[in-house]
Enzyme design. Sequence first.
Site, PDB file in Angstrom:
ATOM      1  N   PRO A 135     -10.433   2.652  -0.976  1.00  0.00           N
ATOM      2  CA  PRO A 135      -9.505   2.803  -2.062  1.00  0.00           C
ATOM      3  C   PRO A 135      -9.770   4.088  -2.946  1.00  0.00           C
ATOM      4  O   PRO A 135      -8.814   4.531  -3.694  1.00  0.00           O
ATOM      5  CB  PRO A 135      -9.800   1.390  -2.958  1.00  0.00           C
TER       6      PRO A 135
ATOM      7  N   GLU B 252     -19.279  -2.807   0.144  1.00  0.00           N
ATOM      8  CA  GLU B 252     -18.993  -1.716  -0.843  1.00  0.00           C
ATOM      9  C   GLU B 252     -18.566  -0.406  -0.164  1.00  0.00           C
ATOM     10  O   GLU B 252     -18.622   0.593  -0.843  1.00  0.00           O
ATOM     11  CB  GLU B 252     -20.211  -1.549  -1.902  1.00  0.00           C
TER      12      GLU B 252
ATOM     13  N   ARG C  40       5.771   3.943  14.471  1.00  0.00           N
ATOM     14  CA  ARG C  40       7.173   3.921  14.557  1.00  0.00           C
ATOM     15  C   ARG C  40       7.935   5.254  14.558  1.00  0.00           C
ATOM     16  O   ARG C  40       8.954   5.460  14.749  1.00  0.00           O
ATOM     17  CB  ARG C  40       7.791   2.940  13.266  1.00  0.00           C
TER      18      ARG C  40
ATOM     19  N   ASP D  72      15.454   6.108   5.923  1.00  0.00           N
ATOM     20  CA  ASP D  72      14.300   5.422   5.390  1.00  0.00           C
ATOM     21  C   ASP D  72      13.996   6.036   3.870  1.00  0.00           C
ATOM     22  O   ASP D  72      14.045   7.047   3.700  1.00  0.00           O
ATOM     23  CB  ASP D  72      12.876   5.883   6.121  1.00  0.00           C
TER      24      ASP D  72
HETATM   25 CL1  6GU Z   1      -7.645   1.888   2.365  1.00  0.00          CL
HETATM   26  N1  6GU Z   1      -9.433  -0.218   1.390  1.00  0.00           N
HETATM   27  C1  6GU Z   1      -9.754  -1.168   0.736  1.00  0.00           C
HETATM   28  N2  6GU Z   1     -10.703  -1.760   0.649  1.00  0.00           N
HETATM   29  N3  6GU Z   1      -8.701  -1.356  -0.516  1.00  0.00           N
HETATM   30  C2  6GU Z   1      -7.723  -0.706  -0.566  1.00  0.00           C
HETATM   31  C3  6GU Z   1      -7.442   0.574   0.398  1.00  0.00           C
HETATM   32  C4  6GU Z   1      -8.046   0.736   1.513  1.00  0.00           C
HETATM   33  N4  6GU Z   1      -6.276   1.036   0.031  1.00  0.00           N
HETATM   34  C5  6GU Z   1      -5.915   0.497  -1.380  1.00  0.00           C
HETATM   35  N5  6GU Z   1      -6.871  -0.462  -1.478  1.00  0.00           N
END
Ligand code: 6GU
Length: 269
Positions: free
Chosen positions: A88, A115, A157, A172
């Site tokens: 994230p 984590e 894709r 798209d």
């Molecule tokens: Cl790539 N990993 C995690 N754990 N949470 C996320 C993410 C990735 N992308 C958005 N939220």
Amino acid sequence: MRLDVLTIFPEYLEPLNVSLVGKARAAGRLDVRVHDLRQWTHDRHHTVDDTPYGGGPGMVMKPEPWGEALDDITASGEGEPVLVVPTPSGRPFTQELAAELSGKPWLVFAPARYEGIDRRVIEEYRGRYDVREISIGDYVLAGGEAPVLVMVEAVARLLPGVLGNAASHGDDSFAPGEMADLLEGPVYTKPPEWRGHQVPDVLISGHHGRIRRWRRDEALRRTALHRPDLIERCDPGCWDRHDRSTLAALGWAEGPDGRFGRTPPAVEE
Ligand code: 6GU
């Protein structure tokens, strides 16, 4: 294209056997290999995590299994892979990034749980390979496996011959072209009336020019409603005269630079 996924939940990647990606594999366009990270542990409990230095909640993935696994996997192929680390705190995954990755011969995905992975693993491979830390959006998931499924589908894709019809990704949302920078509008099929709901007359009219214009107006309306940031970000060259009047009718104000904003531009005293 070769894809390797290194995970403690190989069964989470089962959807890669289904639908578009499954067919691309069966057709030999994609070589997907899913590996269980615990194969590269040496203790009786196949330990992949430990407590964080400095304290704090949760657990951190130990560097040794990742290092041994990535060394083995990367030694098993030709050339250098792109190492994709879903997190994230990575940079956003976009259609542009999907297109870039679809041009690479080999991607290795390293989805983490807990984590995250000990930082030294990223440092180690940064020195050797093209390492991309990538997030799929502004929310937090429990692990990187679902993001791997998302990224692999978006990349697969785009591979030549994977989507039956090459024109299918021309319009798209987020693809370049006439509808670049706009979300896709609504689509309809038969019957012409369903439960009292009609297909818009213009789509049945056979007037291809009017159909294109209508589709563009609908795309514009939907973008203005759901993604006003995309309208604001577009440079003036995005809009023709008809677009300008459509946006004005939707309550958008054209600034002196030709960009549109949700609120009227400030007027100099
Ligand atoms: Cl790539 N990993 C995690 N754990 N949470 C996320 C993410 C990735 N992308 C958005 N939220």
